[in-house]
Every structure is written in structure tokens, then in C-alpha cells.
Design a protein around this motif. Structure first.
Motif, PDB file in Angstrom:
ATOM      1  N   ALA A 122     -77.003  38.702  -5.973  1.00  0.00           N
ATOM      2  CA  ALA A 122     -76.011  39.774  -5.934  1.00  0.00           C
ATOM      3  C   ALA A 122     -74.847  39.421  -6.841  1.00  0.00           C
ATOM      4  O   ALA A 122     -74.418  38.264  -6.902  1.00  0.00           O
ATOM      5  CB  ALA A 122     -75.502  39.972  -4.507  1.00  0.00           C
ATOM      6  N   LEU A 123     -74.351  40.409  -7.556  1.00  0.00           N
ATOM      7  CA  LEU A 123     -73.162  40.259  -8.379  1.00  0.00           C
ATOM      8  C   LEU A 123     -72.035  40.993  -7.665  1.00  0.00           C
ATOM      9  O   LEU A 123     -72.144  42.189  -7.385  1.00  0.00           O
ATOM     10  CB  LEU A 123     -73.381  40.856  -9.772  1.00  0.00           C
ATOM     11  CG  LEU A 123     -72.165  40.808 -10.690  1.00  0.00           C
ATOM     12  CD1 LEU A 123     -71.836  39.352 -11.043  1.00  0.00           C
ATOM     13  CD2 LEU A 123     -72.417  41.620 -11.940  1.00  0.00           C
ATOM     14  N   VAL A 124     -70.968  40.261  -7.361  1.00  0.00           N
ATOM     15  CA  VAL A 124     -69.838  40.824  -6.623  1.00  0.00           C
ATOM     16  C   VAL A 124     -68.629  40.865  -7.542  1.00  0.00           C
ATOM     17  O   VAL A 124     -68.258  39.844  -8.127  1.00  0.00           O
ATOM     18  CB  VAL A 124     -69.496  39.972  -5.381  1.00  0.00           C
ATOM     19  CG1 VAL A 124     -68.322  40.563  -4.624  1.00  0.00           C
ATOM     20  CG2 VAL A 124     -70.715  39.804  -4.494  1.00  0.00           C
ATOM     21  N   ILE A 125     -68.035  42.036  -7.671  1.00  0.00           N
ATOM     22  CA  ILE A 125     -66.782  42.178  -8.413  1.00  0.00           C
ATOM     23  C   ILE A 125     -65.750  42.630  -7.388  1.00  0.00           C
ATOM     24  O   ILE A 125     -65.936  43.646  -6.714  1.00  0.00           O
ATOM     25  CB  ILE A 125     -66.903  43.192  -9.563  1.00  0.00           C
ATOM     26  CG1 ILE A 125     -67.986  42.729 -10.542  1.00  0.00           C
ATOM     27  CG2 ILE A 125     -65.555  43.360 -10.262  1.00  0.00           C
ATOM     28  CD1 ILE A 125     -68.295  43.708 -11.639  1.00  0.00           C
ATOM     29  N   ALA A 126     -64.685  41.837  -7.259  1.00  0.00           N
ATOM     30  CA  ALA A 126     -63.645  42.124  -6.266  1.00  0.00           C
ATOM     31  C   ALA A 126     -62.295  42.258  -6.963  1.00  0.00           C
ATOM     32  O   ALA A 126     -61.904  41.376  -7.725  1.00  0.00           O
ATOM     33  CB  ALA A 126     -63.588  41.014  -5.222  1.00  0.00           C
ATOM     34  N   ARG A 127     -61.616  43.345  -6.684  1.00  0.00           N
ATOM     35  CA  ARG A 127     -60.274  43.578  -7.222  1.00  0.00           C
ATOM     36  C   ARG A 127     -59.283  43.504  -6.066  1.00  0.00           C
ATOM     37  O   ARG A 127     -59.456  44.170  -5.048  1.00  0.00           O
ATOM     38  CB  ARG A 127     -60.218  44.951  -7.881  1.00  0.00           C
ATOM     39  CG  ARG A 127     -58.822  45.317  -8.376  1.00  0.00           C
ATOM     40  CD  ARG A 127     -58.851  46.510  -9.262  1.00  0.00           C
ATOM     41  NE  ARG A 127     -59.532  46.096 -10.497  1.00  0.00           N
ATOM     42  CZ  ARG A 127     -59.946  46.945 -11.415  1.00  0.00           C
ATOM     43  NH1 ARG A 127     -59.795  48.235 -11.253  1.00  0.00           N
ATOM     44  NH2 ARG A 127     -60.546  46.513 -12.507  1.00  0.00           N
ATOM     45  N   ASP A 128     -58.260  42.697  -6.236  1.00  0.00           N
ATOM     46  CA  ASP A 128     -57.215  42.576  -5.219  1.00  0.00           C
ATOM     47  C   ASP A 128     -56.353  43.832  -5.263  1.00  0.00           C
ATOM     48  O   ASP A 128     -55.700  44.112  -6.266  1.00  0.00           O
ATOM     49  CB  ASP A 128     -56.364  41.332  -5.486  1.00  0.00           C
ATOM     50  CG  ASP A 128     -55.315  41.076  -4.413  1.00  0.00           C
ATOM     51  OD1 ASP A 128     -55.137  41.921  -3.510  1.00  0.00           O
ATOM     52  OD2 ASP A 128     -54.670  40.012  -4.478  1.00  0.00           O
ATOM     53  N   ILE A 129     -56.377  44.609  -4.183  1.00  0.00           N
ATOM     54  CA  ILE A 129     -55.595  45.849  -4.119  1.00  0.00           C
ATOM     55  C   ILE A 129     -54.520  45.757  -3.031  1.00  0.00           C
ATOM     56  O   ILE A 129     -54.019  46.774  -2.568  1.00  0.00           O
ATOM     57  CB  ILE A 129     -56.508  47.082  -3.897  1.00  0.00           C
ATOM     58  CG1 ILE A 129     -57.321  46.950  -2.605  1.00  0.00           C
ATOM     59  CG2 ILE A 129     -57.395  47.318  -5.103  1.00  0.00           C
ATOM     60  CD1 ILE A 129     -58.036  48.224  -2.197  1.00  0.00           C
ATOM     61  N   THR A 130     -54.163  44.535  -2.672  1.00  0.00           N
ATOM     62  CA  THR A 130     -53.183  44.330  -1.606  1.00  0.00           C
ATOM     63  C   THR A 130     -51.857  44.999  -1.942  1.00  0.00           C
ATOM     64  O   THR A 130     -51.283  45.697  -1.095  1.00  0.00           O
ATOM     65  CB  THR A 130     -52.977  42.821  -1.352  1.00  0.00           C
ATOM     66  OG1 THR A 130     -54.253  42.244  -1.052  1.00  0.00           O
ATOM     67  CG2 THR A 130     -52.027  42.573  -0.207  1.00  0.00           C
ATOM     68  N   LEU A 131     -51.355  44.813  -3.152  1.00  0.00           N
ATOM     69  CA  LEU A 131     -50.080  45.412  -3.544  1.00  0.00           C
ATOM     70  C   LEU A 131     -50.163  46.937  -3.491  1.00  0.00           C
ATOM     71  O   LEU A 131     -49.268  47.597  -2.985  1.00  0.00           O
ATOM     72  CB  LEU A 131     -49.674  44.939  -4.937  1.00  0.00           C
ATOM     73  CG  LEU A 131     -48.364  45.508  -5.478  1.00  0.00           C
ATOM     74  CD1 LEU A 131     -47.197  45.150  -4.564  1.00  0.00           C
ATOM     75  CD2 LEU A 131     -48.114  45.001  -6.888  1.00  0.00           C
ATOM     76  N   ARG A 132     -51.262  47.492  -4.000  1.00  0.00           N
ATOM     77  CA  ARG A 132     -51.442  48.950  -3.967  1.00  0.00           C
ATOM     78  C   ARG A 132     -51.423  49.470  -2.532  1.00  0.00           C
ATOM     79  O   ARG A 132     -50.791  50.480  -2.229  1.00  0.00           O
ATOM     80  CB  ARG A 132     -52.752  49.333  -4.650  1.00  0.00           C
ATOM     81  CG  ARG A 132     -52.908  50.857  -4.763  1.00  0.00           C
ATOM     82  CD  ARG A 132     -54.263  51.257  -5.230  1.00  0.00           C
ATOM     83  NE  ARG A 132     -55.082  51.459  -4.036  1.00  0.00           N
ATOM     84  CZ  ARG A 132     -56.375  51.598  -4.051  1.00  0.00           C
ATOM     85  NH1 ARG A 132     -57.046  51.528  -5.165  1.00  0.00           N
ATOM     86  NH2 ARG A 132     -57.036  51.807  -2.938  1.00  0.00           N
ATOM     87  N   LYS A 133     -52.130  48.763  -1.626  1.00  0.00           N
ATOM     88  CA  LYS A 133     -52.169  49.197  -0.224  1.00  0.00           C
ATOM     89  C   LYS A 133     -50.780  49.123   0.407  1.00  0.00           C
ATOM     90  O   LYS A 133     -50.391  50.007   1.178  1.00  0.00           O
ATOM     91  CB  LYS A 133     -53.170  48.354   0.574  1.00  0.00           C
ATOM     92  CG  LYS A 133     -54.615  48.525   0.134  1.00  0.00           C
ATOM     93  CD  LYS A 133     -55.100  49.929   0.282  1.00  0.00           C
ATOM     94  CE  LYS A 133     -55.614  50.180   1.669  1.00  0.00           C
ATOM     95  NZ  LYS A 133     -56.196  51.511   1.835  1.00  0.00           N
ATOM     96  N   ARG A 134     -50.016  48.059   0.087  1.00  0.00           N
ATOM     97  CA  ARG A 134     -48.646  47.952   0.617  1.00  0.00           C
ATOM     98  C   ARG A 134     -47.780  49.094   0.123  1.00  0.00           C
ATOM     99  O   ARG A 134     -46.992  49.659   0.881  1.00  0.00           O
ATOM    100  CB  ARG A 134     -48.022  46.616   0.205  1.00  0.00           C
ATOM    101  CG  ARG A 134     -48.500  45.455   0.999  1.00  0.00           C
ATOM    102  CD  ARG A 134     -47.700  44.211   0.657  1.00  0.00           C
ATOM    103  NE  ARG A 134     -48.392  43.041   1.134  1.00  0.00           N
ATOM    104  CZ  ARG A 134     -48.469  41.904   0.487  1.00  0.00           C
ATOM    105  NH1 ARG A 134     -47.878  41.752  -0.681  1.00  0.00           N
ATOM    106  NH2 ARG A 134     -49.120  40.881   1.004  1.00  0.00           N
ATOM    107  N   LEU A 135     -47.909  49.432  -1.160  1.00  0.00           N
ATOM    108  CA  LEU A 135     -47.132  50.542  -1.725  1.00  0.00           C
ATOM    109  C   LEU A 135     -47.524  51.863  -1.077  1.00  0.00           C
ATOM    110  O   LEU A 135     -46.655  52.701  -0.797  1.00  0.00           O
ATOM    111  CB  LEU A 135     -47.308  50.596  -3.239  1.00  0.00           C
ATOM    112  CG  LEU A 135     -46.671  49.451  -4.020  1.00  0.00           C
ATOM    113  CD1 LEU A 135     -47.053  49.531  -5.496  1.00  0.00           C
ATOM    114  CD2 LEU A 135     -45.167  49.445  -3.857  1.00  0.00           C
TER     115      LEU A 135
END
Length: 172
Positions: A122-135
Motif C-alpha cells: 500500500a502507498l499512503v500519502i498523508a497531509r497534515d490538516i491540523t491547522l486547517r481543522k483548527r481554523l
């Protein structure tokens, strides 16, 4: 002449592999490959920045180390889909960093196919969206506060004004 052409093809393939390796290593997204059992095989620099584990700490271990309590069923479901040749695209979920903090990520998981056509990982691509979710949460909070303020102003200010007019109208 056939040897020269083979060497040329070999050089082209090596060049493209170096390009792909540079893309993976310079990506801002975590790019991780794993076996179909969830054992981490590769781990780029962004994965280290996002999750806090160095490559030597992650490679050879189960990707379940990134799964927080309450989300244990996600990995078997995703890997099951990959085994059937399916993808998981843009899954907003939560993962756990090395220090235990939770982060919001956007995951895309796809099968890795062997030259013989069978899925091998499996190829996993993960983008950190923590800041977006906080906003997003802050915007929702601001909107709710503004609705409360408007409701309060309308109720108290306008209500009292209308009551005053009603009393004056009765007096007249």
C-alpha cells in the motif's frame, strides 16, 4: 547496437527513478509504503516531520503505531480495500504522533502493484490538516458567537425599543 540501446533504456529508467525519489523525498506530504499487513517499508522526510518518528524508528514496524485509540478499525478496513485493488481517497482522520499528540490528516491510500500485476503493498500519502481543522473550528466558533451577539442585540435592543413604542402608542 542492441547493447547500446539496452544501456540507454537502463540509463533512462535510472534517471526516472532518481526523479521519482527526489519528488517523494521533497514532498510536503508524508509518503509511506507498507506491506499488505501494514508493516512500514519506506518513510520519507515529511513523514518524519509530521509523525515525529525517524525512518529507522518506523521502517519494519506496524503502521498501527500511528492509529489513536478509537480508530483501530480504520487500518484493517483500508488494507482490506487495498487487497481488493481499491483506493481510499481523501479520508479525513486522526493519527497519533510519536509524542502522543493527535493530528488531523487527509489520507490517500492506493495499492502498489508488482510487475506481474499483483498487489504487493500500500502507498499512503498523508497531509497534515491540523491547522486547517483548527481554523475551521475557530471560524465556526466566531460565527456562533456572532449569531449569539446578534440575537442578544435584537432581543434586548430592538425588543426594548418596540416595547417603548407600544407603551407610547397605548398612552396616546
Amino acid at each position: 547496437m542492441g547493447v547500446s540501446r539496452d544501456q540507454s533504456n537502463h540509463n533512462q529508467i535510472e534517471g526516472r527513478l532518481r526523479e521519482l525519489a527526489a519528488i517523494v523525498e521533497n514532498s510536503d506530504d508524508a509518503i509511506i509504503s507498507s506491506t499488505l499487513d501494514g508493516i512500514i517499508v519506506s518513510w520519507n522526510g515529511a513523514a518524519q516531520r509530521i509523525y515525529g518518528y525517524a525512518a529507522q524508528e518506523a521502517i519494519g514496524h506496524s503502521a498501527s503505531m500511528l492509529i489513536p485509540p478509537g480508530r483501530e478499525n480504520e487500518m484493517p478496513e483500508i488494507l482490506g480495500r487495498v487487497r481488493r485493488g481499491g483506493w481510499t481517497k481523501n479520508l479525513e482522520t486522526t493519527r497519533r504522533r510519536k509524542d502522543g499528540t493527535l493530528i488531523n490528516v487527509l489520507l490517500t491510500v492506493s495499492p502498489i502493484s508488482h510487475l506481474m500485476g499483483q498487489d504487493t503493498g500500500a502507498l499512503v500519502i498523508a497531509r497534515d490538516i491540523t491547522l486547517r481543522k483548527r481554523l475551521e473550528e475557530k471560524l465556526l466558533e466566531i460565527g456562533a458567537d456572532e449569531r449569539r451577539r446578534l440575537g442578544h442585540d435584537l432581543h434586548d435592543g430592538l425588543g426594548q425599543f418596540l416595547l417603548g413604542i407600544a407603551l407610547k402608542a397605548k398612552m396616546l
